[in-house]
Design a protein around this motif. Sequence first.
Motif, PDB file in Angstrom:
ATOM      1  N   PHE A   1       0.876  -1.181   0.000  1.00 39.73           N
ATOM      2  CA  PHE A   1       0.000   0.000   0.000  1.00 39.73           C
ATOM      3  C   PHE A   1       0.906   1.221   0.000  1.00 39.73           C
ATOM      4  CE2 PHE A   1      -1.891   3.518   2.380  1.00 39.73           C
ATOM      5  CZ  PHE A   1      -3.035   3.757   1.616  1.00 39.73           C
ATOM      6  N   VAL A   2       0.609   2.203  -0.862  1.00 39.27           N
ATOM      7  CA  VAL A   2       1.421   3.422  -0.942  1.00 39.27           C
ATOM      8  C   VAL A   2       0.550   4.601  -0.527  1.00 39.27           C
ATOM      9  CG1 VAL A   2       2.886   4.874  -2.376  1.00 39.27           C
ATOM     10  CG2 VAL A   2       2.761   2.414  -2.812  1.00 39.27           C
ATOM     11  N   SER A   3       0.981   5.328   0.503  1.00 37.74           N
ATOM     12  CA  SER A   3       0.215   6.457   1.011  1.00 37.74           C
ATOM     13  C   SER A   3       0.426   7.694   0.143  1.00 37.74           C
ATOM     14  CB  SER A   3       0.628   6.759   2.454  1.00 37.74           C
ATOM     15  OG  SER A   3       1.903   7.388   2.474  1.00 37.74           O
ATOM     16  N   SER A   4      -0.364   8.730   0.416  1.00 38.84           N
ATOM     17  CA  SER A   4      -0.245   9.978  -0.352  1.00 38.84           C
ATOM     18  C   SER A   4       1.097  10.654  -0.131  1.00 38.84           C
ATOM     19  CB  SER A   4      -1.387  10.927   0.026  1.00 38.84           C
ATOM     20  OG  SER A   4      -1.328  11.245   1.405  1.00 38.84           O
TER      21      SER A   4
ATOM     22  N   ILE B   1       4.819   6.771   1.124  1.00 41.37           N
ATOM     23  CA  ILE B   1       5.349   5.770   2.044  1.00 41.37           C
ATOM     24  C   ILE B   1       4.789   4.417   1.629  1.00 41.37           C
ATOM     25  CG2 ILE B   1       5.444   4.952   4.430  1.00 41.37           C
ATOM     26  CD1 ILE B   1       5.157   7.857   5.306  1.00 41.37           C
ATOM     27  N   LEU B   2       5.669   3.468   1.389  1.00 43.88           N
ATOM     28  CA  LEU B   2       5.272   2.117   1.021  1.00 43.88           C
ATOM     29  C   LEU B   2       5.121   1.282   2.285  1.00 43.88           C
ATOM     30  CD1 LEU B   2       4.865  -0.307  -0.923  1.00 43.88           C
ATOM     31  CD2 LEU B   2       7.371  -0.549  -0.955  1.00 43.88           C
ATOM     32  N   TYR B   3       3.910   0.798   2.508  1.00 40.76           N
ATOM     33  CA  TYR B   3       3.630  -0.146   3.594  1.00 40.76           C
ATOM     34  C   TYR B   3       3.462  -1.534   2.974  1.00 40.76           C
ATOM     35  CZ  TYR B   3       2.583   3.964   6.490  1.00 40.76           C
ATOM     36  OH  TYR B   3       2.653   5.151   7.179  1.00 40.76           O
ATOM     37  N   PHE B   4       3.965  -2.552   3.635  1.00 41.61           N
ATOM     38  CA  PHE B   4       3.799  -3.916   3.145  1.00 41.61           C
ATOM     39  C   PHE B   4       3.936  -4.880   4.316  1.00 41.61           C
ATOM     40  CE2 PHE B   4       8.280  -2.934   3.008  1.00 41.61           C
ATOM     41  CZ  PHE B   4       8.926  -4.095   3.388  1.00 41.61           C
ATOM     42  N   SER B   5       3.511  -6.120   4.105  1.00 49.61           N
ATOM     43  CA  SER B   5       3.644  -7.149   5.132  1.00 49.61           C
ATOM     44  C   SER B   5       4.748  -8.114   4.749  1.00 49.61           C
ATOM     45  CB  SER B   5       2.326  -7.898   5.321  1.00 49.61           C
ATOM     46  OG  SER B   5       1.364  -7.070   5.934  1.00 49.61           O
TER      47      SER B   5
ATOM     48  N   ILE C   1       9.594   6.135  -0.042  1.00 49.74           N
ATOM     49  CA  ILE C   1      10.047   6.107  -1.430  1.00 49.74           C
ATOM     50  C   ILE C   1      10.582   7.485  -1.794  1.00 49.74           C
ATOM     51  CG2 ILE C   1       9.383   5.694  -3.828  1.00 49.74           C
ATOM     52  CD1 ILE C   1       7.034   4.038  -2.745  1.00 49.74           C
ATOM     53  N   SER C   2      11.791   7.542  -2.284  1.00 46.40           N
ATOM     54  CA  SER C   2      12.406   8.821  -2.650  1.00 46.40           C
ATOM     55  C   SER C   2      12.992   8.721  -4.043  1.00 46.40           C
ATOM     56  CB  SER C   2      13.502   9.192  -1.647  1.00 46.40           C
ATOM     57  OG  SER C   2      14.158  10.378  -2.021  1.00 46.40           O
ATOM     58  N   GLN C   3      12.522   9.586  -4.945  1.00 44.02           N
ATOM     59  CA  GLN C   3      13.029   9.623  -6.321  1.00 44.02           C
ATOM     60  C   GLN C   3      12.968   8.245  -6.976  1.00 44.02           C
ATOM     61  OE1 GLN C   3      13.934  12.718  -7.660  1.00 44.02           O
ATOM     62  NE2 GLN C   3      13.005  13.319  -5.722  1.00 44.02           N
ATOM     63  N   ASN C   4      11.848   7.552  -6.734  1.00 45.21           N
ATOM     64  CA  ASN C   4      11.639   6.210  -7.282  1.00 45.21           C
ATOM     65  C   ASN C   4      12.720   5.234  -6.848  1.00 45.21           C
ATOM     66  OD1 ASN C   4       9.191   6.589  -8.665  1.00 45.21           O
ATOM     67  ND2 ASN C   4      10.247   7.516 -10.402  1.00 45.21           N
TER      68      ASN C   4
ATOM     69  N   THR D   1      -1.045   8.438  16.007  1.00 45.18           N
ATOM     70  CA  THR D   1      -0.838   9.561  16.918  1.00 45.18           C
ATOM     71  C   THR D   1       0.547  10.186  16.777  1.00 45.18           C
ATOM     72  OG1 THR D   1      -0.113   8.022  18.657  1.00 45.18           O
ATOM     73  CG2 THR D   1      -2.455   8.587  18.589  1.00 45.18           C
ATOM     74  N   LYS D   2       1.458   9.463  16.164  1.00 45.82           N
ATOM     75  CA  LYS D   2       2.808   9.978  15.954  1.00 45.82           C
ATOM     76  C   LYS D   2       3.375   9.347  14.702  1.00 45.82           C
ATOM     77  CE  LYS D   2       7.379  10.397  18.102  1.00 45.82           C
ATOM     78  NZ  LYS D   2       8.244   9.993  19.242  1.00 45.82           N
ATOM     79  N   LYS D   3       3.902  10.178  13.792  1.00 48.25           N
ATOM     80  CA  LYS D   3       4.408   9.670  12.526  1.00 48.25           C
ATOM     81  C   LYS D   3       5.704   8.880  12.714  1.00 48.25           C
ATOM     82  CE  LYS D   3       2.540  13.007   9.221  1.00 48.25           C
ATOM     83  NZ  LYS D   3       2.883  13.900   8.075  1.00 48.25           N
ATOM     84  N   LEU D   4       5.888   7.921  11.826  1.00 45.34           N
ATOM     85  CA  LEU D   4       7.162   7.206  11.785  1.00 45.34           C
ATOM     86  C   LEU D   4       8.275   8.150  11.349  1.00 45.34           C
ATOM     87  CD1 LEU D   4       5.970   3.926  10.063  1.00 45.34           C
ATOM     88  CD2 LEU D   4       6.953   4.040  12.350  1.00 45.34           C
ATOM     89  N   GLU D   5       9.457   7.941  11.862  1.00 44.18           N
ATOM     90  CA  GLU D   5      10.605   8.770  11.512  1.00 44.18           C
ATOM     91  C   GLU D   5      11.556   7.945  10.649  1.00 44.18           C
ATOM     92  OE1 GLU D   5      12.257  10.135  15.154  1.00 44.18           O
ATOM     93  OE2 GLU D   5      10.484  11.302  15.722  1.00 44.18           O
ATOM     94  N   PHE D   6      11.636   8.308   9.390  1.00 41.34           N
ATOM     95  CA  PHE D   6      12.484   7.579   8.443  1.00 41.34           C
ATOM     96  C   PHE D   6      13.827   8.268   8.295  1.00 41.34           C
ATOM     97  CE2 PHE D   6       8.124   6.719   7.168  1.00 41.34           C
ATOM     98  CZ  PHE D   6       8.135   5.339   7.021  1.00 41.34           C
ATOM     99  N   ASP D   7      14.831   7.473   7.921  1.00 46.55           N
ATOM    100  CA  ASP D   7      16.080   8.081   7.478  1.00 46.55           C
ATOM    101  C   ASP D   7      15.765   8.932   6.253  1.00 46.55           C
ATOM    102  OD1 ASP D   7      17.413   6.745   9.429  1.00 46.55           O
ATOM    103  OD2 ASP D   7      18.147   5.141   8.131  1.00 46.55           O
TER     104      ASP D   7
END
Length: 645
Positions: free
Chosen positions: A342-345, A348-352, A369-372, A424-430
């Motif tokens: 699932f890709v959010s607006s 962010i790619l979510y998967f199991s 996802i950054s610059q494909n 309630t709190k966003k994930l923090e990605f590199d």
Amino acid sequence: MIRKLFLLTVLLSVSGNLLFAQDRLINKADEKYRDYSFSPAIDIYKRVLDKGYTSADLLMKLGNSYYFNADYKEASKIYKRLLDEYDEGIGPEYYFRYAQTLRSLGQYDLSKEAMTQFSQMTSADVRANLYAMERDYLAEIANNSGRYKVGTFEYNSRYSDFAPTFYKQGLIFSSDRDTGNLARYRHTWNSKDFLDLYKVNVDSSSLNKVVKFGGDINTRLHESTTVFTKDGNTVYFTRNNLFDGKTVKDKKGVVRLKIFKAVKENGVWSQIEELPFNSESYSIAHPALSPDEKLLYFASDMPGSLGQSDIFKVAINSDGTYGTPVNLGNNINTEARETFPFVSSENILYFSSDGHPGLGGLDVFATKISQNQYIGSVLNVGEPVNSNLDDFTFIINEETRNGYFASNRNDGLGDDDIYSFVETKKLEFDCIKPITGTVRDKISNEVLVGATVKVIDEKNEELVSAISNSNGQYSIEIDCNQGNFVRASMQGYVPSEEYLSISDSKPRIIDFYLERDMVTAGYGDDLAKLLQLSTIYFDFDKYNVRPDAEIEIQKVIAAMEKYPSLKLKVTSHTDSQGNDAYNLWLSQKRAESTVSYMISKGIAKERLQGEGFGETRLVNNCVNGVKCTKAQHQLNRRSEFLILE
């Protein structure tokens, strides 16, 4: 003696019949196993096992049947027996699956031991490398936990409900619930009814029933996992392989999964067609769209897959055709199961996955996802979304921070249940931001080779540095989760820097224009050389300032305007053609001409001196009597700018 021989013959005959019956049962179970009919295979294997017969092959298949039916407790018992009784020749995959089942039971120390054995057996495996890293993955999961407030979904049934998808003001989801039909179609993977798509308006005040999704999309076999375009008029969905209403099996007798597309016209879903990259020999399932709807993501076991199922993407062209499927790579995919993308607006790619370090079974993971590119950190979203069983089909609305997922955790109403949540709190990605640019001299605009470009954090600690190449270009990366200073410096120049605050990972171009450090310039230095100016040349037997020379002199004037205390001596020269006295006079006129030009542009005459040296300071061997080319003589007809103070 005759009686004993008769009894022995009878016993051998009975034993032979028992062995024959046992072989028939095992063959029947193996046939069900090969057809992915795991539920009946389990029943038969257990009957054989209860009769006292066992083998490594039987235990492998029985354990796998439990494992793929998500009965991790029973799978763990069988895998343990397999590894205890037949430790020789058992492949590493069974150590991995045993470790997975132990995690689902919360036995993390034992799971770690099994994973250690797995890693020792296959160092090239992506999963082995992930677990072999010097990291406490349980601590990492704990750090990401508590970001979601999980609630119930009041439309769950005592059957299997999963794969929620946002659709207009409601949800579409998949279920094998009883719809009251007398004709019940069951599949033998887990002896449950086939899946259909259902619709519910979750924000309506009249929520008293769930209805089947309309049109001809639902059939008597599986329909699940959907994704809709933003206008709500196109849907991609997963279905069993069908042709003319009948199932189609591959060479192994397996009915594969395919992705289909349907279009809504005049309120009716029609034009149902399968996507062209589907296959009869492997499955393609679980579609998801990128925010711009130009990419379709899906899960597949097609050739080129790293594991049991990988996540792929394919371009949706403007003319409605499709590109070639592309595997997302081993930062996302492992040798196990990666599925339900699932890709959010916010891209962010979510998967199991059960290949990345998790709590047990399938866990939900996320990556930015950054610059494909799919090379960023992969984060386990933590509890309470993830549990020690299977957690999957995660979706989220980035604007409201509300979402849904499915799980087969023990507190559910049915086999699989849908849960709601609020983030309630966003994930923090590199956040890696590429920075490129060119370093130049501010006045001359010449590129500076060998300049140093550093990244310095807000604690004034240097993080990374680069050197400008022969074209004056540099390339670095910064952590865009924090503020950073990007600083360029070079000997003889004043350093220049730019501050970058917290931002996204979009690439940035920063060009630096460094100024000469006049404080370090000393008496007698040639300012033209310090500024990397082109030489101020004169035409033969002329002392007027040429147009090309005006451009360079303007740069000298700019430096004098910036440094009001700067005083210069203009020294002019000639070639060796003509007599010495004449050349001395000509050079003096050239110096005076240059000084006069600078005064006319606003430089005070007290700051300038001019002196001609004739042909006494030649830059080459073109002295009297030596034959030289015009170009060689030209090199000597020049002016210089020497610093006085």
